[in-house]
Design a protein around this motif. Structure first.
Motif, short mmCIF file in Angstrom:
data_model
loop_
_atom_site.label_atom_id
_atom_site.label_comp_id
_atom_site.label_asym_id
_atom_site.label_seq_id
_atom_site.Cartn_x
_atom_site.Cartn_y
_atom_site.Cartn_z
N TYR A 9 -19.79 -30.17 -37.71
CA TYR A 9 -19.60 -30.29 -36.16
C TYR A 9 -20.82 -30.42 -35.52
CZ TYR A 9 -18.44 -28.13 -31.80
OH TYR A 9 -18.48 -28.06 -30.27
N GLU A 10 -21.64 -30.16 -35.78
CA GLU A 10 -23.06 -30.38 -35.21
C GLU A 10 -23.26 -31.87 -35.22
OE1 GLU A 10 -27.00 -29.37 -33.94
OE2 GLU A 10 -25.70 -27.79 -34.34
N LYS A 11 -23.12 -32.51 -36.19
CA LYS A 11 -23.42 -34.01 -36.48
C LYS A 11 -22.48 -34.99 -35.71
CE LYS A 11 -25.16 -37.51 -39.85
NZ LYS A 11 -25.24 -37.89 -40.97
N LYS A 12 -21.22 -34.41 -35.54
CA LYS A 12 -20.16 -35.40 -35.09
C LYS A 12 -20.27 -35.86 -33.53
CE LYS A 12 -15.81 -36.89 -33.98
NZ LYS A 12 -15.95 -37.34 -32.58
N ARG A 13 -20.22 -36.85 -33.13
CA ARG A 13 -20.46 -37.24 -31.90
C ARG A 13 -19.03 -37.49 -31.14
NH1 ARG A 13 -24.05 -42.58 -33.30
NH2 ARG A 13 -26.06 -41.52 -34.18
N GLY A 14 -19.03 -37.51 -29.67
CA GLY A 14 -17.76 -37.78 -28.95
C GLY A 14 -16.99 -36.23 -29.03
N PRO A 15 -15.55 -36.61 -28.73
CA PRO A 15 -14.90 -35.31 -28.77
C PRO A 15 -14.66 -34.58 -29.83
CG PRO A 15 -13.60 -37.60 -27.83
CD PRO A 15 -15.12 -37.68 -28.73
N LYS A 16 -14.72 -33.33 -29.76
CA LYS A 16 -14.61 -32.31 -30.88
C LYS A 16 -14.52 -30.89 -30.32
CE LYS A 16 -19.77 -31.75 -31.05
NZ LYS A 16 -21.07 -32.21 -31.82
N ALA A 17 -14.12 -30.21 -31.29
CA ALA A 17 -13.94 -28.75 -31.20
C ALA A 17 -13.95 -27.85 -32.72
CB ALA A 17 -12.31 -28.39 -30.56
N LEU A 18 -14.43 -26.65 -32.29
CA LEU A 18 -14.62 -26.08 -33.32
C LEU A 18 -14.03 -24.32 -33.39
CD1 LEU A 18 -16.37 -25.22 -36.11
CD2 LEU A 18 -18.28 -24.61 -34.55
N TYR A 19 -13.31 -24.15 -34.38
CA TYR A 19 -12.63 -22.77 -34.54
C TYR A 19 -12.97 -22.03 -35.79
CZ TYR A 19 -9.28 -19.15 -35.59
OH TYR A 19 -8.46 -18.28 -35.86
N ILE A 20 -13.68 -21.01 -35.87
CA ILE A 20 -14.27 -20.49 -36.88
C ILE A 20 -13.41 -19.17 -36.95
CG2 ILE A 20 -16.19 -19.25 -38.03
CD1 ILE A 20 -16.65 -22.08 -37.75
N ALA A 21 -12.59 -18.94 -37.94
CA ALA A 21 -11.64 -17.71 -37.86
C ALA A 21 -12.26 -16.38 -38.36
CB ALA A 21 -10.52 -18.01 -39.04
N GLU A 22 -12.20 -15.51 -37.77
CA GLU A 22 -12.59 -14.01 -38.01
C GLU A 22 -11.98 -13.69 -39.58
OE1 GLU A 22 -14.91 -12.19 -36.46
OE2 GLU A 22 -15.27 -13.68 -35.39
N ASN A 23 -10.92 -14.01 -40.13
CA ASN A 23 -10.55 -13.18 -41.08
C ASN A 23 -9.98 -14.51 -42.22
OD1 ASN A 23 -10.14 -10.44 -40.02
ND2 ASN A 23 -8.90 -11.57 -38.71
N GLY A 24 -10.15 -14.08 -43.47
CA GLY A 24 -9.56 -14.73 -44.62
C GLY A 24 -10.53 -15.30 -45.43
N GLU A 25 -10.07 -15.67 -46.56
CA GLU A 25 -11.01 -16.64 -47.60
C GLU A 25 -10.58 -17.83 -47.69
OE1 GLU A 25 -8.02 -14.29 -49.34
OE2 GLU A 25 -9.21 -12.84 -47.94
N HIS A 26 -11.10 -18.63 -48.57
CA HIS A 26 -10.95 -20.30 -48.55
C HIS A 26 -9.53 -20.53 -48.40
CE1 HIS A 26 -11.88 -24.41 -49.14
NE2 HIS A 26 -11.02 -24.32 -50.13
N ALA A 27 -9.47 -21.25 -47.20
CA ALA A 27 -8.07 -22.13 -47.04
C ALA A 27 -7.02 -21.07 -46.39
CB ALA A 27 -7.44 -22.78 -48.15
N MET A 28 -7.55 -19.93 -46.05
CA MET A 28 -6.79 -18.84 -45.49
C MET A 28 -6.78 -18.60 -44.20
SD MET A 28 -4.96 -17.79 -48.20
CE MET A 28 -4.26 -16.03 -47.86
N SER A 29 -7.17 -19.51 -43.17
CA SER A 29 -7.54 -19.51 -41.91
C SER A 29 -6.24 -19.21 -41.18
CB SER A 29 -8.47 -20.61 -41.25
OG SER A 29 -9.78 -20.46 -41.59
N TYR A 30 -5.08 -19.88 -41.38
CA TYR A 30 -3.95 -19.76 -40.70
C TYR A 30 -3.28 -18.47 -41.14
CZ TYR A 30 0.69 -20.81 -39.32
OH TYR A 30 2.09 -21.07 -38.55
#
Length: 305
Positions: free
Chosen positions: A261-282
């Motif tokens: 996210y830090e290195k991406k230029r231009g349009p971007k968004a970031l969502y850090i999920a509070e709960n869940g292990e790997h691949a369990m954000s949804y």
């Protein structure tokens, strides 16, 4: 002199054994069965399999540039050409993509799901964690563009290896690829991820194991670990990217997504999920995940009006 030759022979034998064992683990990673995936998803509250069997869908077969078939389904109940392509993670198949399929269908988008090489119904002998998969994704995008007569928006949602595949594809097709990307829990660099898993799972140092494995990976798989690096191409991606990761992910650290996210230029968004292990954000944050994705999609629609 004989002892020297014996020592050299033993060293060479050990190097070959290490190279074969570790490259086997990478190239031929054990895949989950359909039954495993269905049980896992059902236990997590994603009761989507019966509805998938009953819904109208078009199966497709696309020839890969590498001599095998890519197989999947185009699900298009909505009167719109707007489509999301879903890329599943390593060891998984389209069954793991169904929960995301329903999410995007509910938001009014048509969906394309498919099996990556060596997974599900698709062909291919080895797994490459995005290196070859990105070229298969290019074939899928081209097929979809022809299917929709080059109308509407195309987004790509990837989970884990699927997110890496999407970002590598985006970096290679920065101007003529999809219109946007959603990258859920990708690693930043494959060599770093391998070193991290060696320490976490086996308490082993990366040297000399990884250089040996990397040599055999190139010899047997045709690529090196450092060539599978979203971080190396992220600043070439012009289209919008929504980055997603669970803060407590202990398989691929959240720092991987934060660096991307830090290195991406231009349009971007970031969502850090509070709960869940790997691949369990949804799975563990359904309402906030859905809201974040919906806002991102709304921005994509607004930007084309």
């Amino acid at each position: 002199m004989k002892k020297i030759f014996l020592a050299i022979g033993a060293l060479v034998t050990a190097v070959i054994a290490i190279g074969i064992v570790f490259s086997n683990m990478i190239l031929y990673i054990k895949k989950k069965t359909d039954e495993d995936i269905i049980k896992r998803e059902t236990d997590n509250g994603h009761d989507v399999f019966e509805s998938f069997e009953q819904m109208e869908k078009n199966a497709f077969v696309i020839p890969s540039a590498y001599g095998y078939d890519i197989k999947g389904y185009h699900v298009a109940p909505h009167d719109t050409p707007n489509t999301i392509i879903i890329c599943h993670g390593v060891t998984m198949n389209v069954l793991n993509s169904l929960k995301y399929m329903h999410l995007f269908l509910d938001l009014g988008w048509n969906v394309l799901i498919y099996d990556h090489r060596r997974h599900g119904q698709s062909g291919g002998k080895t797994t490459s964690y995005g290196f070859y998969e990105k070229d298969d994704l290019n074939k899928v995008v081209s097929w979809l563009k022809n299917k929709t007569n080059h109308r509407g928006l195309i987004g790509i949602h990837g989970e884990s290896m699927g997110a890496v595949t999407a970002l590598l594809y985006a970096g290679a097709h920065c101007s003529d690829g999809a219109d946007f990307y959603i990258a859920d829990c990708p690693f930043a660099c494959f060599d770093e991820q391998l070193a991290y898993r060696l320490r976490a799972e086996y308490r082993l140092p990366s040297w000399p194991l990884l250089p040996i494995a990397d040599f055999f990976l190139k010899l047997r798989g045709g690529y090196r670990a450092h060539e599978v690096s979203p971080l190396a191409v992220i600043d070439q991606i012009e289209k919008p990217v929504l980055f997603i990761h669970s803060k407590d992910d202990d398989y691929i650290p959240v720092s991987s997504t934060e660096r991307l996210y830090e290195k991406k230029r231009g349009p971007k968004a970031l969502y850090i999920a509070e709960n869940g292990e790997h691949a369990m954000s949804y799975t563990k944050n359904r309402d906030t995940y859905r809201k974040t994705v919906q806002e991102f999609l709304n921005n994509m629609n607004d930007s084309t009006e």
